[in-house]
Motif scaffolding. Structure first.
Motif, PDB file in Angstrom:
ATOM      1  N   ASN A  53      25.773 -18.474 -15.886  1.00  0.00           N
ATOM      2  CA  ASN A  53      24.442 -17.660 -15.934  1.00  0.00           C
ATOM      3  C   ASN A  53      24.495 -16.880 -17.161  1.00  0.00           C
ATOM      4  O   ASN A  53      25.561 -16.032 -17.150  1.00  0.00           O
ATOM      5  N   ILE A  54      23.895 -17.297 -18.231  1.00  0.00           N
ATOM      6  CA  ILE A  54      23.976 -16.491 -19.524  1.00  0.00           C
ATOM      7  C   ILE A  54      22.922 -15.573 -19.774  1.00  0.00           C
ATOM      8  O   ILE A  54      21.702 -16.052 -19.605  1.00  0.00           O
TER       9      ILE A  54
ATOM     10  N   GLY B 188      25.578 -11.385 -21.845  1.00  0.00           N
ATOM     11  CA  GLY B 188      26.358 -11.261 -20.707  1.00  0.00           C
ATOM     12  C   GLY B 188      26.463 -12.589 -20.119  1.00  0.00           C
ATOM     13  O   GLY B 188      25.609 -13.461 -20.003  1.00  0.00           O
ATOM     14  N   ILE B 189      27.565 -12.895 -19.675  1.00  0.00           N
ATOM     15  CA  ILE B 189      27.971 -14.010 -18.939  1.00  0.00           C
ATOM     16  C   ILE B 189      28.489 -13.835 -17.501  1.00  0.00           C
ATOM     17  O   ILE B 189      29.434 -13.312 -17.275  1.00  0.00           O
ATOM     18  N   GLY B 190      27.962 -14.735 -16.726  1.00  0.00           N
ATOM     19  CA  GLY B 190      28.277 -14.461 -15.127  1.00  0.00           C
ATOM     20  C   GLY B 190      28.827 -15.846 -14.799  1.00  0.00           C
ATOM     21  O   GLY B 190      28.165 -16.901 -15.171  1.00  0.00           O
ATOM     22  N   ARG B 191      29.641 -15.927 -14.003  1.00  0.00           N
ATOM     23  CA  ARG B 191      30.138 -17.139 -13.412  1.00  0.00           C
ATOM     24  C   ARG B 191      29.487 -17.785 -12.138  1.00  0.00           C
ATOM     25  O   ARG B 191      28.869 -16.664 -11.610  1.00  0.00           O
TER      26      ARG B 191
ATOM     27  N   CYS C 217      19.613 -18.075 -19.187  1.00  0.00           N
ATOM     28  CA  CYS C 217      19.780 -19.371 -19.707  1.00  0.00           C
ATOM     29  C   CYS C 217      20.874 -19.975 -18.775  1.00  0.00           C
ATOM     30  O   CYS C 217      22.198 -20.051 -19.191  1.00  0.00           O
ATOM     31  N   PRO C 218      20.482 -20.393 -17.606  1.00  0.00           N
ATOM     32  CA  PRO C 218      21.862 -21.022 -16.697  1.00  0.00           C
ATOM     33  C   PRO C 218      22.349 -22.263 -17.390  1.00  0.00           C
ATOM     34  O   PRO C 218      21.527 -23.117 -17.742  1.00  0.00           O
ATOM     35  N   THR C 219      23.642 -22.407 -17.199  1.00  0.00           N
ATOM     36  CA  THR C 219      24.318 -23.729 -17.546  1.00  0.00           C
ATOM     37  C   THR C 219      24.974 -24.239 -16.126  1.00  0.00           C
ATOM     38  O   THR C 219      24.818 -23.388 -15.234  1.00  0.00           O
ATOM     39  N   PRO C 220      25.320 -25.450 -16.002  1.00  0.00           N
ATOM     40  CA  PRO C 220      26.078 -25.921 -14.796  1.00  0.00           C
ATOM     41  C   PRO C 220      27.163 -24.759 -14.224  1.00  0.00           C
ATOM     42  O   PRO C 220      27.254 -24.779 -12.950  1.00  0.00           O
TER      43      PRO C 220
END
Length: 89
Positions: free
Chosen positions: A71-72, A85-88, A65-68
């Motif tokens: 990347n989640i 998991g959370i990626g910048r 589920c990408p956000t602006p």
């Protein structure tokens, strides 16, 4: 010696990722570990992709589920979130 440093680095990464117990999606709400896939759809919206997870136990899927700005990735097993998991970007 190198093996020792690799194990320490792996431990730090695993500990840091375990700290992501929930993700806030602005005013829409929060998705947390243990929530169901319907909660992902309600709060985060339709996932960009749903992929089989090859490194995890059998039956796991990853909801991307990408956000602006992030990347989640939600790891789901039997309809429940077991990892976040959370990626910048």
């Amino acid at each position: 010696m190198i093996r020792k440093y690799l194990l320490i680095a792996l431990f730090i990464v695993m500990t840091a990722s375990a700290a992501n117990l929930s993700v806030k999606f602005g005013s829409r709400g929060t998705v947390s570990m243990g929530d169901t896939t319907s909660r992902i759809l309600k709060i985060a919206g339709k996932p960009h992709a749903i992929l089989p997870q090859s490194e995890s136990p059998v039956g796991c899927k990853v909801y991307e589920c990408p956000t602006p700005d992030q990347n989640i990735r939600f790891t789901v097993k039997e309809g429940k979130i077991i990892g976040i998991g959370i990626g910048r970007r």
